[in-house]
Design a protein around this motif. Structure first.
Motif, short mmCIF file in Angstrom:
data_model
loop_
_atom_site.label_atom_id
_atom_site.label_comp_id
_atom_site.label_asym_id
_atom_site.label_seq_id
_atom_site.Cartn_x
_atom_site.Cartn_y
_atom_site.Cartn_z
N GLN A 157 65.20 54.10 39.35
CA GLN A 157 64.33 54.14 40.75
C GLN A 157 63.92 52.97 41.12
OE1 GLN A 157 59.77 55.89 41.46
NE2 GLN A 157 60.94 56.59 39.79
N ALA A 185 68.69 62.44 51.14
CA ALA A 185 69.41 62.07 50.35
C ALA A 185 70.94 61.82 51.10
CB ALA A 185 69.81 63.28 49.22
N ASP A 186 71.59 60.85 50.39
CA ASP A 186 72.94 60.16 50.80
C ASP A 186 73.74 60.17 49.52
OD1 ASP A 186 71.83 57.91 49.93
OD2 ASP A 186 71.61 56.95 51.64
N ARG A 191 66.40 58.95 48.86
CA ARG A 191 65.01 58.01 49.31
C ARG A 191 64.14 58.68 49.89
NH1 ARG A 191 69.84 58.09 53.81
NH2 ARG A 191 68.58 58.93 55.35
N TRP A 207 58.68 51.98 49.51
CA TRP A 207 60.11 52.69 49.81
C TRP A 207 60.92 52.88 48.55
CZ3 TRP A 207 62.25 55.59 53.51
CH2 TRP A 207 63.61 55.77 53.37
N THR A 208 61.21 53.93 48.31
CA THR A 208 62.07 54.24 46.99
C THR A 208 63.35 54.69 47.23
OG1 THR A 208 59.96 54.41 45.91
CG2 THR A 208 61.80 55.30 44.86
N ARG A 209 64.19 54.40 46.10
CA ARG A 209 65.72 54.89 46.12
C ARG A 209 65.75 55.31 44.65
NH1 ARG A 209 69.82 55.41 49.70
NH2 ARG A 209 69.35 54.65 51.83
N GLY A 211 69.14 56.28 42.18
CA GLY A 211 70.34 56.18 42.26
C GLY A 211 71.19 55.89 40.86
N THR A 215 69.35 49.73 43.53
CA THR A 215 69.37 49.29 44.96
C THR A 215 69.15 47.98 45.00
OG1 THR A 215 68.96 51.49 45.65
CG2 THR A 215 69.10 50.00 47.15
N LEU A 220 66.30 47.16 50.08
CA LEU A 220 65.07 48.23 50.17
C LEU A 220 64.17 47.44 50.98
CD1 LEU A 220 64.64 48.50 46.19
CD2 LEU A 220 65.17 50.25 47.88
N GLU A 223 64.94 48.24 54.68
CA GLU A 223 64.46 49.82 54.90
C GLU A 223 62.80 49.88 55.09
OE1 GLU A 223 68.74 51.78 52.91
OE2 GLU A 223 66.60 51.77 51.81
N LEU A 397 68.67 56.13 58.77
CA LEU A 397 67.50 56.23 58.31
C LEU A 397 66.88 57.17 59.07
CD1 LEU A 397 66.65 52.50 57.41
CD2 LEU A 397 67.19 54.24 55.69
#
Length: 410
Positions: A157, A185-186, A191, A207-209, A211, A215, A220, A223, A397
């Protein structure tokens, strides 16, 4: 040979876990001799610690903001708003916590906080432990290691956040926190935005991703700028920033440990694998460990996860990793399909058997059943990973993060 102890307990790392334990020993006026070492030379307002609690508790005077409702939403504005009677979502500024703990420690003659000192190798000397540090060795009975370790994980995360102060009202409802907003999601993974409106003019946006690899921070930040500008907050004063990478679902440590050495903090298992929450878990550990030390019992590390919780978290993270494009679907299914009290108990480590049943029942069955017999897949530690995929084009986005607007802004 007789050895003179420098301390009963050496704590390596004076972050949240180390300070929590030391401050509880200080409050108890314990005679246990403690030395904490940490390579940092000062403390910054670098974290936002949040949790659900009743309004009154042992740290309630440190709480900067509370919210009676919390929201989940996806990029299509499909949303779920939750409330639980008697509980609120609460925020403690890290600098307030650090300051309080340091004041308590400074008033305790048996506890010594040494900043600018890095801990090194640990070895056994007779019945004791010798800790090498950059300012000389320390001999102790127990060692509590809270230092970050290079551990692989199932999912990472990655997040960055900014606290904004705007002249005009920012438009977010001060009574609601957005836990996971505009989820999408991608190919990389999930995200979303995390928004903490402190009042009508101050807000923390993160802002969170999620994976299989961390990332890059530059991605980040770019974005996050898109999110800030989409809310017409580009001219707001940026008070501070924060960020990090949370390793969720750590690789089990196969290295043998020395007698008397225990692990705590994030690397010791304090972070909840499926959510990343860890503050209250560290507080519970700190109290349990302090009670043992005061009673003359050896220190204890962060406890292992109960089987049911560990199994469900592992299956959930494996499904996220194997099907990143469906991650937003999974989280929104939990938000919509599980009663708020049940979901909150699950997130706060208090789930009952009926709560687990509701969690399982809300999720699509096929991807999770498929993970039951599979070997857990881990990625190596962040330092050894290649950068994640390049930043997607701006058009990929959400053009605007969907957050509830307050009455004052409408």
């Amino acid at each position: 040979m007789n050895h003179v102890l420098d301390a009963d307990v050496v704590i390596l790392g004076a972050g949240c876990a180390g300070l929590s334990l030391a401050s509880r020993l200080a409050q108890a006026h314990s005679a246990v001799r403690v030395v904490l070492v940490d390579p940092r030379t000062s403390y910054q307002d670098d974290r936002s610690w949040c949790f659900w609690r009743p309004d009154h508790h042992d740290l309630s005077d440190l709480v900067s903001a509370r919210w009676s409702a919390w929201r989940f939403s996806d990029a299509t504005d499909r949303a779920a708003l939750h409330r639980v009677a008697g509980l609120s979502y609460q925020y403690i500024r890290s600098i307030d916590f650090y300051t309080r703990a340091r004041e308590q420690i400074a008033a305790a003659p048996s506890i010594d906080l040494r900043l600018g000192v890095a801990g090194g190798a640990i070895s056994v000397v007779g019945d004791h432990l010798l800790v090498q540090t950059t300012h000389g060795p320390l001999l102790a009975r127990d060692v509590i290691d809270t230092r970050p370790r290079q551990q692989g994980a199932i999912v990472y995360q990655s997040f960055v956040g900014v606290e904004l102060h705007s002249t005009a009202p920012h438009g977010l409802d001060p009574a609601e926190v957005t836990l996971m907003g505009s989820m999408a999601a991608d190919a990389i993974g999930l995200r979303f935005v995390y928004a903490l409106p402190l009042d009508q003019h101050r807000v923390i946006l993160e802002w969170t991703r999620f994976g299989a690899t961390p990332t890059p921070r530059a991605q980040l930040l770019a974005e996050l700028d898109t999110v800030v500008n989409a809310h017409s907050l580009g001219d707001a004063t940026r008070v501070r920033t924060e960020g990090g990478v949370l390793a969720m679902g750590l690789v089990p440590d196969s290295q043998p440990t020395l007698p008397g050495v225990v692990f705590a903090g994030n690397a010791g298992g304090a972070l909840r694998a499926a959510s990343g929450y860890g503050f209250l878990r560290m507080q519970r550990w700190a109290q349990a460990c302090a009670d043992r030390l005061i009673a003359g019992v050896p220190a204890v590390g962060h406890p292992p996860e109960p089987w049911a919780r560990a199994t469900l978290d592992r299956l959930f993270l494996q499904a996220i990793r194997r099907h990143p494009e469906r991650t937003a679907e999974y989280f929104l299914a939990l938000a919509e399909g599980v009663p708020p009290a049940s979901l909150l108990r699950f997130l706060s480590d208090g789930a009952r058997t009926s709560d687990y049943a509701r969690i399982i029942g809300s999720l699509p069955k096929r991807p999770f059943i498929a993970e039951i017999g599979r070997r857990t897949i881990y990625s190596p530690p962040p330092a050894t990973l290649r950068p994640a995929a390049a930043m997607p084009a701006a058009g990929s986005l959400p053009p605007r993060v969907t957050l509830t607007r307050s009455e004052a802004a409408s």
